[in-house]
Write a protein that holds these residues in place. Sequence first.
Motif, PDB file in Angstrom:
ATOM      1  N   LYS A  98       0.828  -1.208   0.000  1.00 54.14           N
ATOM      2  CA  LYS A  98       0.000   0.000   0.000  1.00 54.14           C
ATOM      3  C   LYS A  98       0.861   1.256   0.000  1.00 54.14           C
ATOM      4  O   LYS A  98       1.893   1.310   0.667  1.00 54.14           O
ATOM      5  N   HIS A 109       0.975   5.210   0.924  1.00 56.03           N
ATOM      6  CA  HIS A 109       0.320   6.202   1.776  1.00 56.03           C
ATOM      7  C   HIS A 109       0.863   7.598   1.469  1.00 56.03           C
ATOM      8  O   HIS A 109       2.071   7.789   1.351  1.00 56.03           O
ATOM      9  N   GLU A 143      -6.078   8.631   3.233  1.00 58.12           N
ATOM     10  CA  GLU A 143      -6.846   7.407   3.410  1.00 58.12           C
ATOM     11  C   GLU A 143      -6.067   6.463   4.324  1.00 58.12           C
ATOM     12  O   GLU A 143      -4.884   6.198   4.081  1.00 58.12           O
ATOM     13  N   ILE A 186      -3.425   3.441  -0.995  1.00 61.67           N
ATOM     14  CA  ILE A 186      -3.772   2.848  -2.291  1.00 61.67           C
ATOM     15  C   ILE A 186      -3.041   1.520  -2.419  1.00 61.67           C
ATOM     16  O   ILE A 186      -1.810   1.468  -2.367  1.00 61.67           O
ATOM     17  N   LEU A 197     -10.012   5.657  -8.884  1.00 54.13           N
ATOM     18  CA  LEU A 197      -9.794   6.742  -7.931  1.00 54.13           C
ATOM     19  C   LEU A 197     -11.118   7.375  -7.518  1.00 54.13           C
ATOM     20  O   LEU A 197     -11.332   7.678  -6.344  1.00 54.13           O
ATOM     21  N   HIS A 228     -13.165   4.830  -5.141  1.00 58.20           N
ATOM     22  CA  HIS A 228     -12.680   4.573  -3.790  1.00 58.20           C
ATOM     23  C   HIS A 228     -12.198   5.818  -3.039  1.00 58.20           C
ATOM     24  O   HIS A 228     -12.145   5.814  -1.803  1.00 58.20           O
ATOM     25  N   PHE A 229     -11.824   6.869  -3.767  1.00 53.56           N
ATOM     26  CA  PHE A 229     -11.181   8.023  -3.122  1.00 53.56           C
ATOM     27  C   PHE A 229     -11.758   9.348  -3.628  1.00 53.56           C
ATOM     28  O   PHE A 229     -11.021  10.299  -3.891  1.00 53.56           O
ATOM     29  N   ARG A 230     -13.065   9.404  -3.734  1.00 52.73           N
ATOM     30  CA  ARG A 230     -13.735  10.584  -4.308  1.00 52.73           C
ATOM     31  C   ARG A 230     -13.329  11.881  -3.603  1.00 52.73           C
ATOM     32  O   ARG A 230     -13.149  12.914  -4.249  1.00 52.73           O
ATOM     33  N   GLU A 231     -13.236  11.853  -2.282  1.00 54.35           N
ATOM     34  CA  GLU A 231     -12.999  13.068  -1.504  1.00 54.35           C
ATOM     35  C   GLU A 231     -11.523  13.303  -1.193  1.00 54.35           C
ATOM     36  O   GLU A 231     -11.192  14.248  -0.481  1.00 54.35           O
ATOM     37  N   SER A 232     -10.651  12.468  -1.699  1.00 54.39           N
ATOM     38  CA  SER A 232      -9.232  12.635  -1.369  1.00 54.39           C
ATOM     39  C   SER A 232      -8.355  12.559  -2.620  1.00 54.39           C
ATOM     40  O   SER A 232      -8.171  13.560  -3.316  1.00 54.39           O
ATOM     41  N   TYR A 233      -7.846  11.365  -2.917  1.00 52.48           N
ATOM     42  CA  TYR A 233      -6.883  11.245  -4.006  1.00 52.48           C
ATOM     43  C   TYR A 233      -7.466  11.674  -5.353  1.00 52.48           C
ATOM     44  O   TYR A 233      -6.759  12.237  -6.196  1.00 52.48           O
TER      45      TYR A 233
END
Length: 228
Positions: free
Chosen positions: A48, A50, A65, A69, A124, A127-132
């Motif tokens: 992963k 980070h 997160e 990833i 992306l 799974h990571f709409r509000e971040s990555y």
Amino acid sequence: MQELRSRIPPVPQREQQRRGRLGAVTRFQELFVNYYIDTHANCDVNGKIHHIVYVDESFEDWAAEKEGIFVGKSYAGQAISLEVDPAICEHALVLKTRNFEIAAPNNHPEGAEVVPKLIEDFFLLLHFRESYFVCFNRTLRQLHLYLRPFVEEEYRNPQFEWVRIIRLWVNDNFPAIAPYEVASGDVEGYTYLYGTLRATVQQHAATEYETVVWNYYIDTTSQHNELF
């Protein structure tokens, strides 16, 4: 001393948060990402990556997160650079080395061609709409690139739900097949599962995004005889 301390007004919560953010930036500055261009991160033993991304245009608020990833244990221990490289792919993050070369798995045969590891736009967003994804989308704009239309549509008008296709698959196939039979590990059972699930997606998918996401997971997980 206690009396003197009691006279000092408490620090407002907003100021505490501001000081906390400044402290985090100082301690983990290398992990903070404003654009996916020469982004330094490490792949941990679980495969992963980070890092922390800015999620506003003033580069003050950030998000990360907890699980990072997942790129695969074959990249464990590597110093990675996450980049948007239009020469390789305009709609994905590319795993590279700190020397800007395409990152190869640890067990990659020496001299063999390296296939780029891609983290695509739809993944992306899923799974990571509000971040990555926020940082990825900002990077595209910086490079004068655009989201693919079906990803843009889902971004502007979220519709995807896992349960929708699952319910339709159940309606299409029960009582012909029972869940415990599929989960038994029997190869023929799994083949039946993936075939019928793909047929349900092809027949009932409401959007291109839904089709792409389901086909990605069917193709990926069928290699290991497990779903998700």
